[in-house]
Design an enzyme around this catalytic site. Structure first.
Site, PDB file in Angstrom:
ATOM      1  N   ARG A  36       0.681  -1.259  -0.101  1.00 18.32           N
ATOM      2  CA  ARG A  36       0.032  -0.008   0.101  1.00 18.32           C
ATOM      3  C   ARG A  36       0.934   1.286   0.062  1.00 18.32           C
ATOM      4  NH1 ARG A  36      -5.115  -1.654   3.644  1.00 18.32           N
ATOM      5  NH2 ARG A  36      -6.314  -2.407   1.735  1.00 18.32           N
ATOM      6  N   LYS A 197     -16.987 -16.664   2.589  1.00 27.36           N
ATOM      7  CA  LYS A 197     -18.355 -16.720   2.734  1.00 27.36           C
ATOM      8  C   LYS A 197     -19.092 -16.196   1.716  1.00 27.36           C
ATOM      9  CE  LYS A 197     -17.994 -14.760   7.205  1.00 27.36           C
ATOM     10  NZ  LYS A 197     -18.873 -14.055   8.181  1.00 27.36           N
ATOM     11  N   GLY A 349      -8.380  -8.620  -0.314  1.00 28.62           N
ATOM     12  CA  GLY A 349      -6.986  -8.726   0.433  1.00 28.62           C
ATOM     13  C   GLY A 349      -6.557  -9.882   0.314  1.00 28.62           C
ATOM     14  N   GLY A 372     -12.485  -3.830   0.514  1.00 32.03           N
ATOM     15  CA  GLY A 372     -14.260  -3.749   0.502  1.00 32.03           C
ATOM     16  C   GLY A 372     -14.296  -2.594  -0.500  1.00 32.03           C
TER      17      GLY A 372
END
Ligand code: ADP
Ligand code: MG
Length: 392
Positions: A36, A197, A349, A372
């Protein structure tokens, strides 16, 4: 519509506040992955080269609105200084009188890194007083924190309303690359979704379903879809309460003529500590075992489909890739994506970590830095951090 970027700004002799996303993973005060920081260097270098004084703001972890030495940005200042081969000034506050005097002392070509924005309780509530304190530090605001663009915070949205504001080069690139997936993607467009999920990915699945030609599902999330299709999945991770959503996903894919590929064989084991798994058909998953990866036949079917694609989006590993015994599905799919003659985007991620581990990152068109944020963008949602910036 793309946003006005720093290329449109005259920054010489100006003080420029740049919101970056330096929320890097750390262990015992040591940065374990500085991707990052690297990603923000083009914007920082461009501003410095053009004679700006640069004031950087970032969040780090979740210090809950008060100073906590564990979340100090000091290690980041040190790393940034190495990467830029320049001195990086620091200050022990986020905004306010000390930060203001440190910002005022900066000359053209100098850099100041403010303390963790989340040390201030007003950051996450987008407090106007904190936004005004940020605005007092600079003449111009630049948002380059794509990873935080889905948050309405004082340092992302509040301050953008108070200063002439621009998109940084990273944020601009993320917006352009992700938009290419949503607006007129070259066909066939293949999306590969995996990860833990299905509930995390329902929004993005629904939005992509209207755009893709084929949808390839793997990872833990595919277990819930297999369950919905009547398969016995043994003791695998799944979300039984999401079976209705999974069923409606299958129906919608059929209605829209989207090819939906599910695993036909999987790698199973009693537990994650197993030295190796066994490949079995999805019709023969033993009761007391769990699915931890996709099997060789599924890899082949997925790769055939990937090979035909002109546009590819991938989010979520195909199995528990952190364990070598269950990494092959993810690594094989990574190799096929790398070999495809397509515009490729990888986001998320863990997916990005998997791509880095597979050694094929260079072959990917765009690796999104926002987990996200990239998913919310691809859900078709407006990201507040981007919306707060004027159009080009
Ligand atoms: P991303 O961060 O790329 O969006 P997720 O966070 O959704 O991805 O999912 C990543 C996690 O999913 C990994 O830690 C991986 O071990 C886990 N996972 C993948 N497949 C399975 C599976 N079959 N059973 C349990 N966990 C899985
Ligand atoms: Mg994840």
């Amino acid at each position: 519509m793309l946003k006005r970027s720093i290329s449109d700004a005259d920054v010489a002799g100006k003080r420029v506040l740049v919101r970056v996303d330096f929320n890097v993973p750390m262990q015992n005060g040591v940065i374990t992955d500085d991707t990052r920081i690297h990603a923000a260097l083009p914007t920082i270098r461009d501003l410095l080269d053009r004679g700006a004084a640069v004031i950087l703001a970032t969040h780090l972890g979740r210090p809950k609105g008060k100073p906590d030495p564990k979340y100090s940005v000091a290690p980041i200042a040190a790393r940034l200084s190495e990467l830029l081969d320049r001195r990086v000034e620091t200050v022990s506050s986020v905004a306010g009188p000390d930060a203001e005097s440190a910002a005022k002392q900066l000359e053209s070509g100098q850099i100041l890194l403010l303390e963790n924005t989340r040390f201030e309780p007003g950051e996450e509530t987008n407090d106007p007083a904190l936004a005004a304190a940020f605005a007092r530090l600079a003449d111009i605001f630049v948002n380059d924190a794509f990873g935080a663009a889905h948050r309405t915070h004082a340092s992302t949205v509040g301050v953008a309303g108070l200063l002439p504001s621009y998109a940084g080069l990273l944020l601009q690139r993320e917006e352009a690359m992700l938009s290419r997936l949503l607006d007129n993607p070259e066909r066939p467009f293949v999306a590969i979704l995996g990860g833990a999920k299905v509930s995390d990915k329902l929004g993005v699945l629904a939005h992509l379903l209207r755009r893709v030609d084929a949808l390839l599902l793997g990872g833990g999330m595919a277990n819930t879809v297999l369950l919905a299709r009547g398969h016995d999945i043994g003791s695998s991770l799944a979300e039984p309460d999401r079976v209705p959503d999974a069923r409606s996903l299958v129906d919608k894919a059929r209605e829209r003529g989207v090819e939906l590929l599910l695993p036909t064989d999987v790698v199973v084991a009693r537990g994650l500590d197993a030295e190796a798994g066994a490949a079995v058909s999805v019709d023969e998953i033993p009761r007391d075992q769990s699915v931890f990866d996709i099997g060789p036949e599924t890899i082949k079917r997925f790769c055939d489909q990937i090979g035909k694609a002109k546009t590819i989006f991938w989010n979520g590993p195909m199995g528990v890739f952190e364990q070598p015994a269950f990494a092959e599905g993810t690594m094989a799919v990574a190799r096929c994506v790398a070999a495809a003659r397509a515009f490729t985007v990888v986001g998320g991620g863990d997916s990005v970590a998997a791509i880095e581990a597979s050694g094929i990152a260079d072959a990917i068109g765009h690796i999104s830095t926002g987990g996200g944020a990239s998913l919310e963008f691809l859900e078709g949602r407006t990201l507040p951090g981007i919306a707060a910036l004027p159009d080009a």
